[in-house]
Each structure stands twice: as structure tokens, then as C-alpha cells.
Design a protein around this motif. Sequence first.
Motif, PDB file in Angstrom:
ATOM      1  N   ASP A 210     -31.170 -43.874   6.603  1.00  0.00           N
ATOM      2  CA  ASP A 210     -29.743 -43.661   6.360  1.00  0.00           C
ATOM      3  C   ASP A 210     -29.536 -43.091   4.949  1.00  0.00           C
ATOM      4  N   TYR A 211     -30.371 -43.564   3.999  1.00  0.00           N
ATOM      5  CA  TYR A 211     -30.217 -43.115   2.611  1.00  0.00           C
ATOM      6  C   TYR A 211     -30.336 -41.598   2.493  1.00  0.00           C
ATOM      7  N   TYR A 212     -31.417 -41.041   3.054  1.00  0.00           N
ATOM      8  CA  TYR A 212     -31.626 -39.589   2.901  1.00  0.00           C
ATOM      9  C   TYR A 212     -30.686 -38.767   3.781  1.00  0.00           C
ATOM     10  N   ASN A 213     -30.333 -39.330   4.942  1.00  0.00           N
ATOM     11  CA  ASN A 213     -29.465 -38.575   5.853  1.00  0.00           C
ATOM     12  C   ASN A 213     -28.012 -38.538   5.353  1.00  0.00           C
ATOM     13  N   PHE A 214     -27.553 -39.628   4.734  1.00  0.00           N
ATOM     14  CA  PHE A 214     -26.145 -39.720   4.329  1.00  0.00           C
ATOM     15  C   PHE A 214     -25.960 -39.984   2.834  1.00  0.00           C
ATOM     16  N   GLU A 215     -26.476 -41.131   2.389  1.00  0.00           N
ATOM     17  CA  GLU A 215     -26.185 -41.608   1.029  1.00  0.00           C
ATOM     18  C   GLU A 215     -26.505 -40.558  -0.044  1.00  0.00           C
ATOM     19  N   ALA A 216     -27.742 -40.002   0.036  1.00  0.00           N
ATOM     20  CA  ALA A 216     -28.196 -39.040  -0.986  1.00  0.00           C
ATOM     21  C   ALA A 216     -27.425 -37.729  -0.905  1.00  0.00           C
TER      22      ALA A 216
ATOM     23  N   GLY B 173     -19.316 -46.039   4.879  1.00  0.00           N
ATOM     24  CA  GLY B 173     -17.866 -46.134   5.019  1.00  0.00           C
ATOM     25  C   GLY B 173     -17.153 -44.832   4.718  1.00  0.00           C
ATOM     26  N   HIS B 174     -17.900 -43.806   4.288  1.00  0.00           N
ATOM     27  CA  HIS B 174     -17.279 -42.497   4.017  1.00  0.00           C
ATOM     28  C   HIS B 174     -16.723 -41.927   5.322  1.00  0.00           C
ATOM     29  N   PRO B 175     -15.453 -41.482   5.309  1.00  0.00           N
ATOM     30  CA  PRO B 175     -14.858 -41.008   6.576  1.00  0.00           C
ATOM     31  C   PRO B 175     -15.635 -39.846   7.209  1.00  0.00           C
ATOM     32  N   ALA B 176     -16.321 -39.039   6.362  1.00  0.00           N
ATOM     33  CA  ALA B 176     -17.032 -37.875   6.921  1.00  0.00           C
ATOM     34  C   ALA B 176     -18.236 -38.278   7.760  1.00  0.00           C
ATOM     35  N   ARG B 177     -18.674 -39.535   7.669  1.00  0.00           N
ATOM     36  CA  ARG B 177     -19.773 -39.974   8.550  1.00  0.00           C
ATOM     37  C   ARG B 177     -19.350 -39.920  10.013  1.00  0.00           C
ATOM     38  N   ASP B 178     -18.039 -40.055  10.250  1.00  0.00           N
ATOM     39  CA  ASP B 178     -17.541 -39.967  11.631  1.00  0.00           C
ATOM     40  C   ASP B 178     -17.687 -38.572  12.211  1.00  0.00           C
TER      41      ASP B 178
ATOM     42  N   GLU C  35     -30.038 -50.489  11.680  1.00  0.00           N
ATOM     43  CA  GLU C  35     -28.882 -50.285  10.803  1.00  0.00           C
ATOM     44  C   GLU C  35     -29.164 -49.223   9.743  1.00  0.00           C
ATOM     45  N   ASP C  36     -30.448 -49.098   9.384  1.00  0.00           N
ATOM     46  CA  ASP C  36     -30.803 -48.192   8.282  1.00  0.00           C
ATOM     47  C   ASP C  36     -31.621 -46.985   8.706  1.00  0.00           C
ATOM     48  N   ILE C  37     -31.916 -46.909   9.985  1.00  0.00           N
ATOM     49  CA  ILE C  37     -32.756 -45.792  10.459  1.00  0.00           C
ATOM     50  C   ILE C  37     -32.063 -45.096  11.624  1.00  0.00           C
ATOM     51  N   LEU C  38     -32.083 -43.745  11.599  1.00  0.00           N
ATOM     52  CA  LEU C  38     -31.406 -42.984  12.646  1.00  0.00           C
ATOM     53  C   LEU C  38     -32.147 -41.679  12.891  1.00  0.00           C
ATOM     54  N   LEU C  39     -31.761 -41.002  14.000  1.00  0.00           N
ATOM     55  CA  LEU C  39     -32.270 -39.645  14.209  1.00  0.00           C
ATOM     56  C   LEU C  39     -31.451 -38.763  13.283  1.00  0.00           C
ATOM     57  N   ARG C  40     -32.117 -37.933  12.485  1.00  0.00           N
ATOM     58  CA  ARG C  40     -31.370 -37.154  11.487  1.00  0.00           C
ATOM     59  C   ARG C  40     -30.292 -36.303  12.157  1.00  0.00           C
TER      60      ARG C  40
END
Length: 345
Positions: free
Chosen positions: A137-143, A149-154, A163-168
Motif C-alpha cells: 500500500d505504501y508504494y502504490n498510494f502513500e509514497a 483516507g485520501h479521497p482520490a484512493r476511491d 490491509e497493506d498489500i494489493l495488486l498495483r
Amino acid sequence: MEQKLKDLQGEALAKIEQAEDLKSLNDVRVAYLGKKGPITEVLRGMGQLSAEERPKMGALANEVREVISKQIELKSEALEKAAVEKQLAEETIDVTLPGRPVKVGNHHPLTRIVEEIENFFIGMGYTIAEGPEVEKDYYNFEALNLPKGHPARDMQDSFYITEDILLRTHTSPVQARTMEKHEGKGPVKIICPGKVYRRDNDDATHSHQFMQIEGLVVDENITMGDLKGTLEVFAKKMFGAERQIRLRPSFFPFTEPSVEVDVSCFSCGGEGCNVCKKTGWIEMLGAGMVHPNVLQMAGFDSTKYTGFAFGIGAERIAMLKYGIDDIRHLYTNDTRFLKQFSVHE
Ligand code: 2U9
């Protein structure tokens, strides 16, 4: 006894003569020269002969054996030779016949587009960078300036594994990781092609898995002018030397300012037609100047370094360039569709 041996010789020679193949010839050999054969039988009865006759009969019996053996050998050679000649005659190859065409496959249209884009940027001094499809999640979004909670994640509904790992959801994490490895030192000049995943319902223009090619340049004094010049040359390479581009303001969390880049219509030249929905322009990609937060998070001094980035949807480019009306054609592997992209006839 002498007559019997001569009769046996005559009989055997006639059968050898009649043998049509190696198997029946061997049958004759076994029948006449074998341990249970008639000649052995005759020799067994020699005990009843006089001492004078015995050596004569022995010599005659051996002579008969030899004649039969020799004849079998000759016949065997003749049969073998005939078999080879028959085989050669049957297997004659007409070298003047036209060859059967070899079926040749072809590259997938998406592969062609990706390679064309890669080669263009390699020619401009970029290197290719790759990274994991299962991402933190860190590299895909946070970084990328998309905190929790950022609205653009939607905007990018994702396939989460934990919770912390996803398909990029984009290849941007590859850029974030590469920047991190540079430890705050430029230049960075990379393109990142790869599969990405979004929780979309598949339709003619959406696919839950698609191919992105993102680019990133970070160095001192990189400007929006560099971005515009790069993308103009890119548009001309992909869609024709006459093409022009225009930039429209947009928003991406990881770039500021952000732009949508249009290319003048390659079908009507900008007059307005069905391909460009009468606007003269076709949406090609998104881009912008790397957000200072993104530079800082990856360890770059954003007062010293600037950068530009862009994101290309490979399917969109393939669909535009080849006139494909449904993205699903690129993933259903119908050979009637794929064969149209063969460069061979
Ligand atoms: C870093 C910093 C900035 C990548 C960018 C876009 C704009 C964009 C879309 C194109 C079509 C996604 O496939 S698509 O739907 N992408 O519009 N992408 S700027 O910006 C980055 C990436 C990484 C570190």
C-alpha cells in the motif's frame, strides 16, 4: 542314404528359391539345418553304416549342409538388396515439388504497441524499470501523495490482498521504488511498462487488468517545456509526423500541475470526424510535474530537483492506432482477430 541326402538338398534348394522374404528363408534354414532337421536325422543313422561308407556319407552330409547354407546366404543377400531397393523406390522425394508453407505466428497487437513505445523511449535515453505486481500500500498510494483516507484512493478501486498489500493499480510504485534507490541523486530517466489491476466491470472500454507504460524524469532544471517537447515527439512517432498536441489542465495527486494530453486527430487531421467525436482532438495520456511531496518522500530535495511524469494506457493507444472498438478483443485471444496483426502474408 546318399540318395536321401541328394533329395533333401534338391528339396531345400527349391524352397530357398521360392522364399519371398527373410522370414520364410529363415524358416527353411531352421527346417533343414536345425538340430531337429532331416540332415541331422540322417547323420544320426550313420551308426548302421559300414566303416568304409561312414566317412563318405559324413563328407556328403557336410557338403549338402554347406550347399544349403551357401544358397541361403546368397538368397538372403538378394532379398535384403531387393528390400532396400523397394524402400528407396517408395521413398523417392520429388525435390521439384513446392514446399508446404510453415505457419508463422505473430506478435500480439498490445505487445507491438508496448515494444514500439519502449523502443521510442530507449532511443531517447530512458531505461526500462520493472517492479512487483503485488505491491505494498505504501508504494502504490502513500509514497505517491495518496495517504490513507485520501479521497482520490476511491478513484482507483483496488484488489486488496491484505490491509497493506494489493495488486498495483498503476505502475507508479515502480517509479517510487526506483527513486528511493537513487538516494536523492539524479538523474532518473525511466519508463515502467507493466500490468495493472483495478476493480472495474469489464466493458468495451474498461478492463480490470490492463497495461500501463509510465515515464519519469527527475533532475535539476526539468521543466514543463521538457515534458511538452517529449510528448510532442512521442505523438508524432505514434500517430504521424503531422500531429500536434495540446495540454489541458487536470488533477492527479502525484503531479502538480497535472495535464491531460490530446493529439490532433490522425483520421481527419483536426477537421472533426467520428474518430475524434467532431472535436479534432483525441485524448492520448495524462502527465504532469512530479509533486514536491512525492520527490521528498522518495528522498529527493524538492528545492533542488524537479521532474515530470506521464502515464500511458497501452490498450488505448493500440485501440486508437489499429481502430479496435472493444478492449476485450485484446484479451479474448480470438485468432481471427489476432491474425490481422501479422506482418507476414
Ligand atoms: C511518480 C510520480 C508521478 C504518473 C502519471 C498519469 C499522469 C496518468 C493515466 C493514463 C492512462 C493512467 O492508464 S491510465 O488510466 N495516468 O494520467 N500518470 S502522471 O505520475 C507519476 C508516477 C510516479 C513517482
